[in-house]
Design a protein around this motif. Structure first.
Motif, PDB file in Angstrom:
ATOM      1  N   GLY A   1      13.950  43.039  51.093  1.00 40.95           N
ATOM      2  CA  GLY A   1      13.781  42.975  52.017  1.00 40.95           C
ATOM      3  C   GLY A   1      14.317  41.251  52.559  1.00 40.95           C
ATOM      4  N   GLY A   2      13.575  40.658  52.184  1.00 39.64           N
ATOM      5  CA  GLY A   2      13.299  39.208  52.054  1.00 39.64           C
ATOM      6  C   GLY A   2      14.297  39.030  51.136  1.00 39.64           C
ATOM      7  N   ILE A   3      14.299  38.536  50.022  1.00 38.52           N
ATOM      8  CA  ILE A   3      14.581  38.324  48.782  1.00 38.52           C
ATOM      9  C   ILE A   3      16.370  38.451  49.206  1.00 38.52           C
ATOM     10  N   THR A   4      16.165  39.910  49.314  1.00 37.50           N
ATOM     11  CA  THR A   4      17.700  40.405  49.559  1.00 37.50           C
ATOM     12  C   THR A   4      17.895  39.706  50.938  1.00 37.50           C
ATOM     13  N   GLY A   5      17.294  39.996  52.046  1.00 42.65           N
ATOM     14  CA  GLY A   5      18.186  39.199  53.058  1.00 42.65           C
ATOM     15  C   GLY A   5      18.079  37.467  53.103  1.00 42.65           C
ATOM     16  N   PHE A   6      17.899  36.795  52.308  1.00 45.38           N
ATOM     17  CA  PHE A   6      17.923  35.474  51.697  1.00 45.38           C
ATOM     18  C   PHE A   6      19.213  35.383  51.000  1.00 45.38           C
ATOM     19  N   ALA A   7      19.111  35.486  50.102  1.00 42.66           N
ATOM     20  CA  ALA A   7      20.315  36.076  49.266  1.00 42.66           C
ATOM     21  C   ALA A   7      21.826  36.243  49.956  1.00 42.66           C
ATOM     22  N   GLY A   8      21.519  37.633  50.841  1.00 44.51           N
ATOM     23  CA  GLY A   8      23.248  37.871  51.927  1.00 44.51           C
ATOM     24  C   GLY A   8      22.865  36.586  52.496  1.00 44.51           C
ATOM     25  N   GLY A   9      21.997  36.204  53.987  1.00 44.57           N
ATOM     26  CA  GLY A   9      22.222  35.067  54.447  1.00 44.57           C
ATOM     27  C   GLY A   9      22.667  33.621  54.292  1.00 44.57           C
ATOM     28  N   ALA A  10      21.896  33.396  52.295  1.00 46.04           N
ATOM     29  CA  ALA A  10      22.502  32.533  52.365  1.00 46.04           C
ATOM     30  C   ALA A  10      24.477  32.216  51.972  1.00 46.04           C
ATOM     31  N   LEU A  11      24.406  33.486  51.476  1.00 46.73           N
ATOM     32  CA  LEU A  11      26.090  33.988  51.255  1.00 46.73           C
ATOM     33  C   LEU A  11      26.925  33.905  52.363  1.00 46.73           C
ATOM     34  N   VAL A  12      26.620  34.345  52.921  1.00 45.80           N
ATOM     35  CA  VAL A  12      27.050  34.757  54.437  1.00 45.80           C
ATOM     36  C   VAL A  12      27.368  33.278  54.672  1.00 45.80           C
ATOM     37  N   THR A  13      26.494  32.088  54.937  1.00 45.90           N
ATOM     38  CA  THR A  13      26.431  30.685  56.248  1.00 45.90           C
ATOM     39  C   THR A  13      27.050  29.644  54.671  1.00 45.90           C
ATOM     40  N   ALA A  14      27.321  30.278  53.737  1.00 48.43           N
ATOM     41  CA  ALA A  14      27.378  28.677  52.613  1.00 48.43           C
ATOM     42  C   ALA A  14      29.375  29.192  53.253  1.00 48.43           C
ATOM     43  N   PHE A  15      29.377  29.970  52.387  1.00 44.67           N
ATOM     44  CA  PHE A  15      31.029  30.910  52.386  1.00 44.67           C
ATOM     45  C   PHE A  15      31.220  31.127  53.664  1.00 44.67           C
ATOM     46  N   GLY A  16      30.942  30.771  55.162  1.00 49.01           N
ATOM     47  CA  GLY A  16      31.827  31.350  55.567  1.00 49.01           C
ATOM     48  C   GLY A  16      32.622  30.838  56.432  1.00 49.01           C
ATOM     49  N   GLY A  17      33.296  31.389  57.478  1.00 48.36           N
ATOM     50  CA  GLY A  17      34.663  31.155  57.674  1.00 48.36           C
ATOM     51  C   GLY A  17      36.052  31.577  56.234  1.00 48.36           C
ATOM     52  N   GLN A  18      36.183  32.052  55.841  1.00 50.61           N
ATOM     53  CA  GLN A  18      36.492  32.626  54.562  1.00 50.61           C
ATOM     54  C   GLN A  18      37.893  33.631  55.747  1.00 50.61           C
TER      55      GLN A  18
ATOM     56  N   ASN B   1      40.370  33.505  45.330  1.00 47.04           N
ATOM     57  CA  ASN B   1      39.260  32.886  46.136  1.00 47.04           C
ATOM     58  C   ASN B   1      37.829  33.372  45.754  1.00 47.04           C
ATOM     59  N   ALA B   2      37.208  32.926  45.153  1.00 49.34           N
ATOM     60  CA  ALA B   2      36.115  33.232  44.530  1.00 49.34           C
ATOM     61  C   ALA B   2      34.924  32.993  45.754  1.00 49.34           C
ATOM     62  N   ALA B   3      35.024  32.497  46.664  1.00 50.83           N
ATOM     63  CA  ALA B   3      34.338  32.059  47.920  1.00 50.83           C
ATOM     64  C   ALA B   3      34.183  33.561  48.595  1.00 50.83           C
ATOM     65  N   LEU B   4      35.401  34.050  48.713  1.00 55.20           N
ATOM     66  CA  LEU B   4      36.100  35.244  49.717  1.00 55.20           C
ATOM     67  C   LEU B   4      35.002  36.695  48.962  1.00 55.20           C
ATOM     68  N   VAL B   5      35.145  36.753  47.646  1.00 57.08           N
ATOM     69  CA  VAL B   5      33.531  37.167  47.102  1.00 57.08           C
ATOM     70  C   VAL B   5      32.741  37.345  47.669  1.00 57.08           C
ATOM     71  N   VAL B   6      32.271  36.479  47.378  1.00 56.04           N
ATOM     72  CA  VAL B   6      30.986  35.792  47.174  1.00 56.04           C
ATOM     73  C   VAL B   6      30.069  36.492  48.759  1.00 56.04           C
ATOM     74  N   PHE B   7      31.159  35.592  50.154  1.00 57.21           N
ATOM     75  CA  PHE B   7      30.316  36.145  51.051  1.00 57.21           C
ATOM     76  C   PHE B   7      30.841  37.743  52.258  1.00 57.21           C
ATOM     77  N   ILE B   8      31.851  38.160  51.109  1.00 57.90           N
ATOM     78  CA  ILE B   8      31.940  39.790  51.409  1.00 57.90           C
ATOM     79  C   ILE B   8      30.920  40.166  50.818  1.00 57.90           C
ATOM     80  N   LEU B   9      30.260  40.108  49.728  1.00 58.34           N
ATOM     81  CA  LEU B   9      28.980  40.310  48.754  1.00 58.34           C
ATOM     82  C   LEU B   9      27.644  40.240  49.567  1.00 58.34           C
TER      83      LEU B   9
END
Length: 489
Positions: free
Chosen positions: A44-61, A2-10
């Motif tokens: 912080g803005g770039i990292t936060g945007f990337a992290g937030g996007a990954l958590v939002t897009a692949f949430g619920g795993q 499950n690659a989505a789970l890996v990306v979500f945790i990342l």
């Protein structure tokens, strides 16, 4: 998988990296370092945007307790987080991208090798950022060692304590939660204690904070140019020696010792081996300093503190430059050998680890004895607990794999134009996460033939960065992950 789970945790890990930037942002604001403040806010803005996007897009795993996912997430964390963490180095300094990445990987893997020619022109908030990265990398090292690597090695042949047995049950998620619950308060507490004692030893507040963060994580980054001896504080040298030792032995042993369970702590041999190595090395270095530079009045006590701190820095793979004179007295081959061995398991120290070396030597002695006296009766070999055949086989496999990777790394670094001895020192210090000893060994023994880290080629920087990640990840874990990924679902 499950690659989505890996990306979500990342994604969550990237958000954690943003939180780690807050002290550096606060310091940049307090010191009116406008450029640094802008760099950290942008990062912080770039990292936060990337992290937030990954958590939002692949949430619920669903968080599954699977070794393949755990090892993949760990590898992505060691390789991916330094890319974002390198942005402040790239923005604030004249570093090229490969140098900034090298500095970031070196910090996060607690290696401590630096591509900065000097620190006097580096913003203090960026120096704090390096120390914070080392501290966070040390925490990840401990958590991953208990939650992922300890079950992989089958306990490494030790009689596990009740706490360690609990950490092996219930899958990676339960192991991680347990590791954080036990480790984080103790790790943070040791850092605070080291900071307070350094302040009492008359170390400036900013330097004390950075040194405490680097000491407990056995990272070795200095907050300023020069050596520890330039502070002129015997107390600071002894404090650093004590906390380097505590950072380089099993976190469970430290928990047991500080909990007052001295009988249980005394039953574990590995910390005793590490302590004896530091004490013996301290006596030898002190004696050599005394003979080379005869003491006057009370200077003998300074030699004792320098000797113990230098020995602790070497044995624990921390790499603090304690004193140029002290390390110049240690033979080059001994520096390479001790760095390769490292210190204790379940710690932030690098290297093969003392416990594994002792088990290999014990098993080798037993096999040799059996070869010489094949019909004799031999008791069960015990090395700090039950030595299972599957465990010793795993450790021998790790040893030979490490030697193979080390040989290949030396050859590849030599191909970039680095002399053989310098390539060997660079390879060992990178793979053992004992980075400062490259510069220490270069100045003491190889200065005429060895380039500085900032003079190395981009290829050499990338090779050493990969070696630092492999050393922190553990080679056997990488091999196990490759096998899991290649096998059929």
């Amino acid at each position: 998988m499950n690659a989505a789970l890996v990306v979500f945790i990342l994604g969550w890990l990237l958000l954690g990296l943003v939180a780690l930037m807050l002290p550096a942002v606060a310091m940049a604001a307090a010191l009116a370092e406008a450029g640094a403040l802008d760099a950290f806010l942008l990062t912080g803005g770039i990292t936060g945007f990337a992290g937030g996007a990954l958590v939002t897009a692949f949430g619920g795993q669903a968080i599954v307790a699977d070794r393949k996912h755990a090892l993949t997430i760990l590898l992505c964390a060691w390789a991916g987080i330094p890319i974002f963490a390198a942005l402040p180095f790239l923005i604030l300094t004249p570093m090229d991208w490969h140098e900034a990445l090298f500095e970031s990987v070196s910090a996060f893997t607690t290696t401590g090798a630096s591509a900065f020619p000097r620190l006097v022109d580096v913003p203090q908030s960026l120096i704090l950022w390096r120390a914070l990265l080392q501290w966070a990398g040390g925490l990840l090292t401990l958590v991953s060692a208990i939650a992922i690597l300890l079950p992989l090695y089958g306990g490494e042949g030790f009689e596990l304590s009740r706490a360690e047995r609990v950490s092996e049950a219930g899958g990676s998620r339960k192991q991680t939660n347990y590791a954080l619950r036990v480790i984080l308060p103790l790790y943070a507490g040791l850092t605070v204690a080291c900071l307070i004692l350094l302040l009492f030893a008359n170390i400036p507040a900013f330097d004390a904070l950075c040194l405490a963060l680097s000491t407990v994580s056995t990272g070795g980054f200095m907050p300023r140019d020069g050596t520890i001896a330039l502070y002129g504080s015997v107390g600071a040298e002894l404090v650093l020696a004590v906390f380097m030792f505590l950072g380089a032995v099993s976190i469970f042993w430290t928990h047991t010792l500080l909990g007052g369970r001295f009988a249980s702590a005394g039953a574990s041999r590995e910390p005793i081996y590490v302590l004896l190595a530091i004490l013996f090395g301290g006596v030898v270095v002190t004696t050599l300093l005394w003979l080379r530079f005869p003491a006057i009045d009370a200077a003998w006590f300074q030699y004792v503190s320098l000797g113990l701190a230098a020995a602790a820095s070497l044995v624990t793979t921390t790499g603090f430059p304690i004193s140029e004179e002290a390390f110049a007295l240690i033979p080059f081959v001994l520096i390479v050998l001790v760095c390769a061995i490292g210190a204790g398991r379940l710690s932030t120290a690098g290297g093969i680890k003392v416990s594994r070396l002792v088990m290999m030597l014990s098993q080798s002695y037993n096999e040799l004895n059996l070869l010489l006296f094949p019909h004799s009766i031999h008791p069960t070999v015990r090395t700090a607990g039950a030595l299972r055949q599957v465990t010793i086989g795993t450790i021998w496999a790790l040893f030979f794999l490490t030697m193979l990777v080390l040989a290949l790394l030396i050859l590849m670094l030599s191909a970039t134009g680095i002399g053989f001895e310098a390539a060997m020192l660079a390879a060992v210090t990178a793979l053992s996460n004992a980075g400062p000893f490259y510069e220490i060994g270069r100045l003491a023994h190889l200065s005429a033939d060895a380039p500085t880290i900032w003079e190395m080629s981009p290829v050499a920087h990338l090779l050493m960065s990969a070696a630092m990640i492999l050393g922190r990840m553990e080679l056997l874990a990488v091999l196990s992950l490759a096998r899991l990924l290649l096998q059929r679902e």
